[in-house]
Write a protein that holds these residues in place. Sequence first.
Motif, PDB file in Angstrom:
ATOM      1  N   UNK A   1       0.830  -1.202   0.000  1.00 19.08           N
ATOM      2  CA  UNK A   1       0.000   0.000   0.000  1.00 19.08           C
ATOM      3  C   UNK A   1       0.869   1.257   0.000  1.00 19.08           C
TER       4      UNK A   1
ATOM      5  N   UNK B   1      -5.346  -2.485 -15.972  1.00 15.22           N
ATOM      6  CA  UNK B   1      -4.842  -1.141 -16.263  1.00 15.22           C
ATOM      7  C   UNK B   1      -3.937  -0.667 -15.131  1.00 15.22           C
TER       8      UNK B   1
ATOM      9  N   UNK C   1      -2.708   3.107 -13.650  1.00 18.48           N
ATOM     10  CA  UNK C   1      -2.845   4.558 -13.691  1.00 18.48           C
ATOM     11  C   UNK C   1      -1.852   5.182 -12.721  1.00 18.48           C
TER      12      UNK C   1
ATOM     13  N   UNK D   1      -1.598   8.661 -10.459  1.00 21.76           N
ATOM     14  CA  UNK D   1      -2.389   9.803 -10.003  1.00 21.76           C
ATOM     15  C   UNK D   1      -1.560  10.653  -9.054  1.00 21.76           C
TER      16      UNK D   1
ATOM     17  N   UNK E   1      -6.572  10.639 -12.538  1.00 27.12           N
ATOM     18  CA  UNK E   1      -5.770   9.449 -12.841  1.00 27.12           C
ATOM     19  C   UNK E   1      -5.355   9.483 -14.311  1.00 27.12           C
TER      20      UNK E   1
ATOM     21  N   UNK F   1      -3.767   7.256 -17.384  1.00 26.05           N
ATOM     22  CA  UNK F   1      -3.512   5.890 -17.820  1.00 26.05           C
ATOM     23  C   UNK F   1      -2.078   5.766 -18.334  1.00 26.05           C
TER      24      UNK F   1
ATOM     25  N   UNK G   1       0.430   8.277  -6.476  1.00 24.37           N
ATOM     26  CA  UNK G   1      -0.393   7.102  -6.193  1.00 24.37           C
ATOM     27  C   UNK G   1      -0.508   6.312  -7.491  1.00 24.37           C
TER      28      UNK G   1
ATOM     29  N   UNK H   1      -2.515   3.336  -9.313  1.00 26.20           N
ATOM     30  CA  UNK H   1      -3.784   2.624  -9.215  1.00 26.20           C
ATOM     31  C   UNK H   1      -3.850   1.531 -10.264  1.00 26.20           C
TER      32      UNK H   1
ATOM     33  N   UNK I   1     -11.283  -0.755  -9.264  1.00 23.88           N
ATOM     34  CA  UNK I   1      -9.977  -0.260  -8.840  1.00 23.88           C
ATOM     35  C   UNK I   1      -9.508  -0.922  -7.543  1.00 23.88           C
ATOM     36  N   UNK I   2      -8.196  -1.088  -7.453  1.00 21.20           N
ATOM     37  CA  UNK I   2      -7.580  -1.445  -6.189  1.00 21.20           C
ATOM     38  C   UNK I   2      -7.416  -0.203  -5.333  1.00 21.20           C
ATOM     39  N   UNK I   3      -6.927  -0.392  -4.092  1.00 23.26           N
ATOM     40  CA  UNK I   3      -6.795   0.735  -3.162  1.00 23.26           C
ATOM     41  C   UNK I   3      -5.625   1.657  -3.477  1.00 23.26           C
ATOM     42  N   UNK I   4      -4.740   1.210  -4.365  1.00 22.71           N
ATOM     43  CA  UNK I   4      -3.611   2.056  -4.738  1.00 22.71           C
ATOM     44  C   UNK I   4      -2.356   1.774  -3.936  1.00 22.71           C
TER      45      UNK I   4
ATOM     46  N   UNK J   1       0.913   4.037  -2.704  1.00 26.42           N
ATOM     47  CA  UNK J   1       1.503   5.382  -2.611  1.00 26.42           C
ATOM     48  C   UNK J   1       3.013   5.244  -2.678  1.00 26.42           C
TER      49      UNK J   1
END
Lengths: 109, 115
Positions: free
Chosen positions: B9, B33, B35, B37, B43, B45, B88, B90, B106-109, B111
């Motif tokens: 995470x 995908x 992304x 952000x 976001x 791509x 971030x 994603x 989407x996943x939680x991303x 960082x």
Amino acid sequence: SQQGEEDPQALSIQEGENATMNCSYKTSINNLQWYRQNSGRGLVHLILIRSNEREKHSGRLRVTLDTSKKSSSLLITASRAADTASYFCATALSYKLSFGAGTTVTVRA
Amino acid sequence: DAMVIQNPRYQVTQFGKPVTLSCSQTLNHNVMYWYQQKSSQAPKLLFHYYDKDFNNEADTPDNFQSRRPNTSFCFLDIRSPGLGDAAMYLCATSREGTGSYNEQFFGPGTRLTVL
């Protein structure tokens, strides 16, 4: 590349009020989608409206689409503190999405 | 529950030190995908896999690579992270084909911090 432009950039409302945000885009689309993102988290799909639809409802959400003006709006009725988040519109021409910069909504208790 | 999982995470790396971000999904979706952000931005791509076919966005730097060893997993490799790559990241999936409507999950991303 970013296609959607959202307005306003930020919105602060009292709990129970309605929140409206707008999205404008530039090119043809198959559908337009709205996503919510809580701070520091991933995006959650809210609603999808196809290019041949003009209005769609889902719970407290109402989305409109005007393809002649290349614009969409998202209305959240009877807002709650849990609605505090960033809201993004995303246009789809094929299966790829192009996101706007988002509207940050703060709902005050 | 079916979902998109991203690990770690939070990732801290040093300038120029390669880093790999991981994404897995239990949705059995055929498209994955990645992304990027940055703060208060949309976001962006980077690339996507449609099944095994890799599709790079024209403006994605060569510093970013991806691998998809099977349907469930997809990796983002940053070969030489710069300070400008802090963001971030994603991961998202979608089921594409006849009758699908492009909703992405989407996943939680992750960082990423670059020191």
